[in-house]
Design an enzyme around this catalytic site. Structure first.
Site, short mmCIF file in Angstrom:
data_model
loop_
_atom_site.label_atom_id
_atom_site.label_comp_id
_atom_site.label_asym_id
_atom_site.label_seq_id
_atom_site.Cartn_x
_atom_site.Cartn_y
_atom_site.Cartn_z
N GLY A 232 0.18 -1.29 -0.21
CA GLY A 232 0.00 0.06 -0.05
C GLY A 232 0.89 1.17 -0.15
O GLY A 232 0.00 2.49 0.33
N GLU B 84 5.34 -5.86 0.87
CA GLU B 84 4.89 -5.66 -0.79
C GLU B 84 4.10 -5.01 -1.16
O GLU B 84 2.98 -4.73 -1.15
CB GLU B 84 3.43 -6.61 -0.14
CG GLU B 84 3.82 -8.23 0.09
CD GLU B 84 1.75 -8.80 0.85
OE1 GLU B 84 1.17 -8.13 0.17
OE2 GLU B 84 1.89 -9.90 0.83
N GLY C 12 4.29 -2.50 -4.68
CA GLY C 12 3.47 -2.92 -5.84
C GLY C 12 3.56 -1.92 -6.99
O GLY C 12 4.26 -1.32 -7.79
N ARG D 100 -9.97 4.19 -12.14
CA ARG D 100 -9.24 4.32 -10.49
C ARG D 100 -10.00 5.69 -11.02
O ARG D 100 -10.82 5.87 -10.10
CB ARG D 100 -8.00 4.28 -10.46
CG ARG D 100 -7.11 3.15 -10.84
CD ARG D 100 -5.32 3.72 -9.95
NE ARG D 100 -5.62 3.57 -9.04
CZ ARG D 100 -5.23 5.18 -8.22
NH1 ARG D 100 -4.64 6.35 -8.77
NH2 ARG D 100 -5.54 5.65 -7.20
N TYR E 208 -12.44 5.88 -8.01
CA TYR E 208 -12.69 6.34 -6.71
C TYR E 208 -12.54 8.00 -7.27
O TYR E 208 -11.11 8.54 -5.69
CB TYR E 208 -12.15 5.25 -5.56
CG TYR E 208 -10.73 4.87 -6.12
CD1 TYR E 208 -9.64 5.50 -6.69
CD2 TYR E 208 -11.19 3.21 -6.52
CE1 TYR E 208 -8.79 4.40 -6.62
CE2 TYR E 208 -9.79 2.17 -6.27
CZ TYR E 208 -8.77 3.11 -6.84
OH TYR E 208 -7.99 2.45 -7.61
N CYS F 288 -19.08 5.67 -23.52
CA CYS F 288 -20.26 6.85 -23.07
C CYS F 288 -20.95 6.83 -22.15
O CYS F 288 -21.59 5.76 -21.39
CB CYS F 288 -21.67 5.55 -24.06
SG CYS F 288 -23.13 6.45 -23.88
N GLU F 289 -20.16 7.33 -21.37
CA GLU F 289 -20.84 7.56 -19.77
C GLU F 289 -19.89 8.78 -18.94
O GLU F 289 -18.41 9.06 -20.28
CB GLU F 289 -19.55 6.40 -18.87
CG GLU F 289 -20.24 4.85 -18.86
CD GLU F 289 -21.35 5.16 -18.09
OE1 GLU F 289 -21.36 5.73 -16.85
OE2 GLU F 289 -22.16 3.96 -18.35
N TYR G 226 -2.71 -0.82 -12.20
CA TYR G 226 -3.61 -1.11 -11.42
C TYR G 226 -4.24 0.13 -13.04
O TYR G 226 -5.45 0.91 -13.34
CB TYR G 226 -4.36 0.13 -10.39
CG TYR G 226 -4.08 -0.51 -9.26
CD1 TYR G 226 -3.70 -2.06 -8.82
CD2 TYR G 226 -2.79 -0.23 -8.80
CE1 TYR G 226 -3.79 -2.89 -7.89
CE2 TYR G 226 -1.95 -0.60 -7.38
CZ TYR G 226 -3.02 -2.13 -7.06
OH TYR G 226 -2.24 -3.30 -6.06
#
Length: 467
Positions: free
Chosen positions: A277, A319, A321, A363, A367, A394-395, A424
């Site tokens: 994280g 960890e 990433g 992403r 959020y 189409c959003e 990501y």
């Protein structure tokens, strides 16, 4: 604030002014160094170049849009994390981005690899990763996934539920093997991140809760199983974390649990994983800690807590990433339409539509993640204009870069580069609106290598079982 669909909320806020952190630049062509990979910069002609290739050359070879990984930067970050943490184990979090070549890079740089599905495990093994240096996560591992991990000989399985303990015991008895396991616990610590990506508070799907005793019960049960080799405890407190404050509380609570286990069984567990994280810079206001500072801080925390509980310092692991692959990656897009929308009160916003969108980076829509951008194929003497970079889907919430100052003469055919896109983006990409996913290429010393080829319409149609 009332709750609503995220995309709708983002769309509804379209009339808000630019965020306070975004300042009008003195030079709209300048690149903020902390946002870009080590070998990215403008060449003598003002074009963005990455590891010896200009953005235009990359697009000419690989097409647009395209994800670009600065290979030397990726490898350098992997080595830096390994060196900073010394005798700690460093596992690259494959969920951030994984392909067979990346698995090979990780193996060559001496890191472990954390996977969380059978698919990621298959890629890791195909990439030449030593199974003894692989860890398998997941809150709902299937029987097939666990069997594959046991047969491959993965170094550790991070157990997430009582059901999984029973399933592992049965499979180990069937296969005549013993699983090396860690127990994932929830510490009650919530990192200061968006709710959707904070993973250590109690009301969530991962792990055994320390509060109430579920984690201790799981540890004792596993320790007494003839089919399991219990080595330690695993925790994870969230994502995009910039300091060690949350880890201090998590370390204290996990080590207290290890002390309780020692008191109950007379055995001291040998390993503790504090998870990942660790954050990166997406915008110029982001200030992540360095691997060296994180390592020093975490080491001091663990040693202090171990002294307090009368424990030996366990074999520790982390960890990273995103912190390895995120800054090494850049997404390059081609501009299509450009339009200015009047917002009233003398305000306006320029919408720049590109040939990608939420299918290649979910992403921002998922959020409200913030990104930066720069014009990549040239420099400009035009005035900076507050802009929003949006996709082709189409959003209304199909936003890639919510707010950025870009040159006023930016037009169709220009290239836009979005830094810090290595994590990501491709790993969470979809085929929404039946848009093929972009390729991932690596660049090094002026050479381009395809890691994942571009999907085609034939690829999409090949899955369609209709006439």
């Amino acid at each position: 604030m009332t709750h609503m669909h995220v995309a709708g909320s983002i769309h509804a806020d379209a009339t808000s002014p630019a965020p306070q952190w975004l300042k009008r630049p003195e030079d709209v062509n300048a690149l903020t160094r902390q946002l870009w990979s080590e070998h990215a910069g403008r060449d003598a002609q003002g074009r963005l170049a990455i590891a010896g290739l200009t953005a235009q050359e990359i697009v000419e070879q690989a097409g647009s849009p395209v994800y670009v990984i600065d290979e030397a930067d990726f490898r350098g970050r992997a080595r830096r994390w390994k060196e900073a943490f010394g005798d700690w184990q460093v596992f690259y979090a494959g969920k951030s981005f994984l392909c067979t070549t990346v698995a090979r890079w990780i193996a060559e740089e001496g890191l472990g690899l954390d996977v969380c599905t059978g698919g990621e495990l298959a890629v890791a093994l195909r990439g030449g990763m030593d199974p003894a240096r692989i860890g398998l996560h997941g809150n709902n591992k299937s029987e097939d996934e666990l069997r594959a991990a046991l047969q491959a000989g993965v170094g550790r399985i991070i157990v997430d539920s009582s059901h999984e303990i029973g399933l592992l015991e049965r499979l180990c008895a069937e296969l005549g093997t013993v699983a090396r396991v860690m127990i994932r616990v929830t510490t009650g610590v919530e990192a200061h991140t968006h709710e959707y990506i904070a993973t250590a508070h109690e009301d969530q799907k991962f792990g055994f809760s320390i509060n109430g005793g579920a984690a201790l019960v799981a540890l004792v049960r596993s320790a007494h199983s003839p089919h399991l080799n219990l080595v330690g405890v695993h925790s994870h407190i969230g994502s995009q974390i910039f300091d060690t404050n949350g880890f201090e509380v998590a370390a204290r609570r996990t080590l207290k649990l290890i002390a309780q286990f020692k008191e109950a069984t007379g055995t001291e567990l040998s390993e503790l994983d504090l998870g990942g994280g660790f954050g990166i810079s997406y915008i110029k206001e982001d200030t992540p800690a360095t691997p060296e500072d994180l390592a020093a801080g975490l080491r001091a925390i663990v040693e202090h807590e171990c002294r307090g509980f009368g424990l030996s310092v366990p074999l520790m692991s982390v960890e990273p990433g995103r912190a390895i692959c995120g800054p090494a990656g850049t997404a390059i897009y081609t501009v299509g339409t450009v339009k200015t929308v009047e917002l009233g009160g003398g305000q306006s916003r320029r919408y720049i539509s590109v040939d990608g969108g939420m299918s290649d980076n979910i992403r921002p829509a998922l959020y409200a993640a913030e990104y930066s951008a720069a014009m990549a194929n040239r420099t400009s003497a035009a005035e900076p204009v507050l802009s929003r970079v949006v996709g082709k889907h189409c959003e209304g919430g199909d936003i890639l870069v919510r707010d950025e100052f870009l040159p006023g003469d930016l037009t169709a055919g220009d290239l836009i580069a979005v830094p810090a896109s290595g994590a990501y983006s491709r790993s969470m990409a979809s085929n929404y609106n039946h848009v093929p996913r972009p390729p991932v290429v690596a660049v090094s010393d002026g050479r381009l290598t395809t890691l994942l080829r571009r999907e085609t319409l034939d690829d999409l149609l090949a899955l369609d079982a209709g006439a």
